[in-house]
Design an enzyme around this catalytic site. Structure first.
Site, PDB file in Angstrom:
ATOM      1  CG  HIS A  17      -2.142  -0.991   1.106  1.00 31.24           C
ATOM      2  ND1 HIS A  17      -3.213  -0.994   0.449  1.00 31.24           N
ATOM      3  CD2 HIS A  17      -1.900  -2.263   1.535  1.00 31.24           C
ATOM      4  CE1 HIS A  17      -3.858  -1.823   0.692  1.00 31.24           C
ATOM      5  NE2 HIS A  17      -3.321  -2.862   1.357  1.00 31.24           N
ATOM      6  CG  ASN A  40      -8.201  -4.000   0.886  1.00 26.73           C
ATOM      7  OD1 ASN A  40      -7.246  -2.957   1.065  1.00 26.73           O
ATOM      8  ND2 ASN A  40      -7.354  -5.169   0.827  1.00 26.73           N
TER       9      ASN A  40
HETATM   10 FE1  HDE Z   1      -2.578  -4.607   5.196  1.00 25.79          FE
HETATM   11  N1  HDE Z   1      -0.801  -3.929   5.893  1.00 25.79           N
HETATM   12  N2  HDE Z   1      -1.851  -6.388   5.996  1.00 25.79           N
HETATM   13  N3  HDE Z   1      -4.245  -5.582   4.680  1.00 25.79           N
HETATM   14  N4  HDE Z   1      -3.301  -2.847   4.884  1.00 25.79           N
HETATM   15  C1  HDE Z   1      -0.361  -2.459   5.603  1.00 25.79           C
HETATM   16  O1  HDE Z   1       0.923  -1.132   7.134  1.00 25.79           O
HETATM   17  C2  HDE Z   1      -0.911  -6.848   6.688  1.00 25.79           C
HETATM   18  C3  HDE Z   1      -4.789  -6.757   4.833  1.00 25.79           C
HETATM   19  C4  HDE Z   1      -4.367  -2.502   4.390  1.00 25.79           C
HETATM   20  O2  HDE Z   1      -3.356   3.497   3.943  1.00 25.79           O
HETATM   21  C5  HDE Z   1       1.030  -2.421   6.296  1.00 25.79           C
HETATM   22  O3  HDE Z   1       1.796   0.824   7.266  1.00 25.79           O
HETATM   23  C6  HDE Z   1      -0.788  -8.357   7.153  1.00 25.79           C
HETATM   24  C7  HDE Z   1      -6.037  -7.082   4.652  1.00 25.79           C
HETATM   25  C8  HDE Z   1      -4.602  -1.151   4.082  1.00 25.79           C
HETATM   26  O4  HDE Z   1      -1.520   3.401   5.648  1.00 25.79           O
HETATM   27  C9  HDE Z   1       1.398  -3.615   6.982  1.00 25.79           C
HETATM   28  C10 HDE Z   1      -2.009  -8.706   6.504  1.00 25.79           C
HETATM   29  C11 HDE Z   1      -6.436  -5.734   4.417  1.00 25.79           C
HETATM   30  C12 HDE Z   1      -3.338  -0.682   4.440  1.00 25.79           C
HETATM   31  C13 HDE Z   1      -0.098  -4.547   6.839  1.00 25.79           C
HETATM   32  C14 HDE Z   1      -2.780  -7.623   5.777  1.00 25.79           C
HETATM   33  C15 HDE Z   1      -5.433  -4.664   4.406  1.00 25.79           C
HETATM   34  C16 HDE Z   1      -2.401  -1.861   4.615  1.00 25.79           C
HETATM   35  C17 HDE Z   1       1.967  -1.962   5.219  1.00 25.79           C
HETATM   36  C18 HDE Z   1      -2.413 -10.215   6.725  1.00 25.79           C
HETATM   37  C19 HDE Z   1      -7.947  -5.239   4.012  1.00 25.79           C
HETATM   38  C20 HDE Z   1      -2.686   0.656   4.121  1.00 25.79           C
HETATM   39  C21 HDE Z   1       2.567  -0.988   5.751  1.00 25.79           C
HETATM   40  C22 HDE Z   1      -2.795 -10.535   7.949  1.00 25.79           C
HETATM   41  C23 HDE Z   1      -8.947  -5.608   5.070  1.00 25.79           C
HETATM   42  C24 HDE Z   1      -3.123   1.510   5.227  1.00 25.79           C
HETATM   43  C25 HDE Z   1       1.744  -0.339   6.989  1.00 25.79           C
HETATM   44  C26 HDE Z   1      -2.455   3.289   4.991  1.00 25.79           C
HETATM   45  C27 HDE Z   1      -1.047  -1.547   5.244  1.00 25.79           C
HETATM   46  C28 HDE Z   1       0.131  -5.825   7.069  1.00 25.79           C
HETATM   47  C29 HDE Z   1      -3.870  -8.026   4.921  1.00 25.79           C
HETATM   48  C30 HDE Z   1      -5.835  -3.549   4.208  1.00 25.79           C
HETATM   49  C31 HDE Z   1       2.728  -4.274   6.671  1.00 25.79           C
HETATM   50  C32 HDE Z   1       0.172  -8.714   8.114  1.00 25.79           C
HETATM   51  C33 HDE Z   1      -6.840  -8.297   4.716  1.00 25.79           C
HETATM   52  C34 HDE Z   1      -5.787  -0.411   3.624  1.00 25.79           C
HETATM   53  O5  HDE Z   1       1.263  -3.308   8.369  1.00 25.79           O
END
Ligand code: HDE
Length: 485
Positions: free
Chosen positions: A55, A128
């Site tokens: 992201h 999302n």
């Molecule tokens: Fe993320 N995700 N994600 N994700 N995600 C990040 O946070 C993570 C997942 C989502 O505008 C990270 O600052 C793991 C689902 C958004 O700043 C990180 C898993 C959904 C954003 C991270 C998921 C999301 C992130 C990357 C599996 C929708 C941007 C850097 C368990 C429901 C937020 C950061 C923004 C960002 C980890 C799966 C949505 C690495 C470990 C499912 C919208 O922390």
């Protein structure tokens, strides 16, 4: 020159000359005593904080949420406590796989992250533009993202890795179908829905809970870009979505979404036909209809992109009283990952930055840490328990207790129908939408190196719907796999 327009160093001293370095004579060497030059170059080297590992490319805007329906029977969350109540918020939309400078109009889910600055602390709803996800256990996320990023050898995107992972993780089929459908490339960030995706828990004043799922319905209507138009735009204006959102708000065309929830009684979770905490599944809206909650309007652009969008830190663990998490394994993993990512990327005190700081006063015993630019608690008592009237806990706001059971073990999910909902979605599409879906898949799978990967994936499509599998096989010029015949 008046003082208020004086160019200064970061320590506030006036800068005498910002055009010429201090040298020995006009041609002599630069003198290290030119501390203004040294600071300018050194700070320049440190302007980039690490981009988000996923992201990374995003656009943000401020706005407000207004309650339009009384849901206080289900949740004691203060910002949802009465119709008409308004709460300021900040939203960041994003793509998933691309780097910070990558194109907006790619085929990718879109992040839909909302920070509500409620009077009871911040509440982050980090979703999302799709109601489900590719996987359902956090432990697979780093591997999944590796396949979405660049091949370690070629530094290129690698479709073989993408389809190898998906064909060996059949739980991805539902989200793959959504991604490869028209909705894989939104026309703008305003013309797409948003979802919390996971199941969460609302808890009311009496401590009674319900499971819920969030749906943000765009008031602009859903619109998507055709692949060729999207590819052209990616070349001509990689920041098209970012620009569209900024200009729309600048011109007073404030994008808005209606927020709904589906509500499931706690006890239904034990008998529902599939695991309601499995984020690869949606709940039937016949079983659990949408209930209106309120309206989100984005009406103010950031003043400074880096300060507000790049430094914004969202986490599913940023919760307020009345809203809890569910046992969803992906959500549980995210509760660790986000704040860990923020501490690494932005710093230990990221929550104190203006864009992340709650509107209500933060009172706790956390002290020090890098960039502690507030008063660090001043001379107030810095430990608990204490006899000096320091901030006290609020037992009435403990996370709602709920029974857990089972043997501690690394166990696969007990529900493995990866096909019904993907097939239902396929059959919901019109003839034209199915045809475009199959074309998008065939185009994406063509470069895959190993035929066994293609055949394995075709089998999944076939299990979802025989026509789905047959059409992809025909498009790839491959026979239906033996098992599917
Ligand atoms: Fe993320 N995700 N994600 N994700 N995600 C990040 O946070 C993570 C997942 C989502 O505008 C990270 O600052 C793991 C689902 C958004 O700043 C990180 C898993 C959904 C954003 C991270 C998921 C999301 C992130 C990357 C599996 C929708 C941007 C850097 C368990 C429901 C937020 C950061 C923004 C960002 C980890 C799966 C949505 C690495 C470990 C499912 C919208 O922390």
């Amino acid at each position: 020159m008046t003082n208020n327009n004086r160019l200064t160093t970061s320590w506030g001293a006036p800068v005498g000359d910002n055009q010429n370095s201090i040298t020995a004579g006009s041609r002599g060497p630069t003198l290290i005593q030119d501390v203004h030059l040294l600071e300018k170059l050194a700070h320049f080297n440190r302007e980039r904080v690490p981009e988000r590992v996923v992201h990374a490319k995003g656009a943000g805007a401020h706005g407000y949420f207004e309650v339009t329906n009384d849901v206080s029977d289900y949740t004691k969350a203060d910002f949802l406590s009465e119709v008409g109540k308004r709460t300021p918020l900040f939203v960041r939309f994003s793509t998933v796989a691309g780097e910070n400078g990558s194109a907006d109009t790619v085929r990718d889910p879109r992040g839909f992250a909302v920070k509500f600055y409620t009077e009871d602390g911040n509440y982050d709803l980090v979703g999302n533009n799709t109601p489900v996800f590719f996987i359902r256990d956090a432990i697979k996320f780093p591997d999944f993202i590796h396949t979405q990023k660049r091949d370690p050898k070629t530094h290129l995107k690698n479709p073989t890795a993408v389809w190898d992972f998906w064909s060996l993780s059949p739980e991805s089929l539902h989200q793959v179908t959504i991604l490869m459908s028209d909705r894989g490339i939104p026309a703008t960030l305003r013309h797409m829905h948003g979802f919390g995706s996971h199941t969460f828990k609302w808890v009311n004043k009496e401590g009674e809970g319900v499971w819920i799922k969030y749906h943000f319905k765009t008031e602009q209507g859903v619109a998507n870009l055709a692949p060729d138009a999207a590819a052209k735009m990616a070349g001509e204006n990689p920041d098209y979505h970012t620009e569209d959102l900024f200009n729309a708000i600048e011109q007073g065309e404030f994008p808005a979404w209606k927020l709904y929830v589906q509500i499931m009684p706690l006890e239904d979770a034990n008998t529902y036909r599939f695991d309601p905490f499995d984020v690869t599944k949606v709940w039937s809206q016949k079983d659990y209809p949408l209930i209106e909650v309120g309206r989100m309007v984005l009406d103010r652009n950031p003043e400074n992109y880096f300060a507000e969008v790049e430094q914004a830190t969202f986490s599913p663990g940023t919760l307020v009283p009345g809203i809890d998490v569910s046992p969803d394994k992906m959500l549980q993993g995210r509760l660790f990952a986000y704040s860990d990512a923020h501490r690494y990327r932005v710093g230990a005190n990221h929550q104190a930055l203006p864009i992340n700081r709650p509107r209500n006063e933060v009172k706790n015993y956390q002290r020090d840490g890098q960039m502690r630019f507030d008063n660090n608690g001043g001379g107030s008592v810095y430990y608990e328990p204490n006899s000096f009237g320091g901030p006290q806990e609020s037992p009435e706001h403990k996370q709602a207790a709920y029974p857990v059971y089972g043997v501690a073990d690394s166990v696969a999910n007990d529900h493995n129908d990866h096909y019904t909902q993907a097939g239902d979605l396929y059959r919901l599409l019109t003839e034209e939408e199915r045809s475009r879906l199959v074309t998008n898949i065939v185009e994406s799978m063509k470069p895959v190196e190993k035929e066994e990967i293609k055949l394995r994936q075709i089998q999944h499509f076939f299990k979802a719907d025989p026509e789905y599998g047959r059409k992809v096989a025909e498009g790839l010029g491959l026979p239906l796999p033996q098992e599917a015949r």
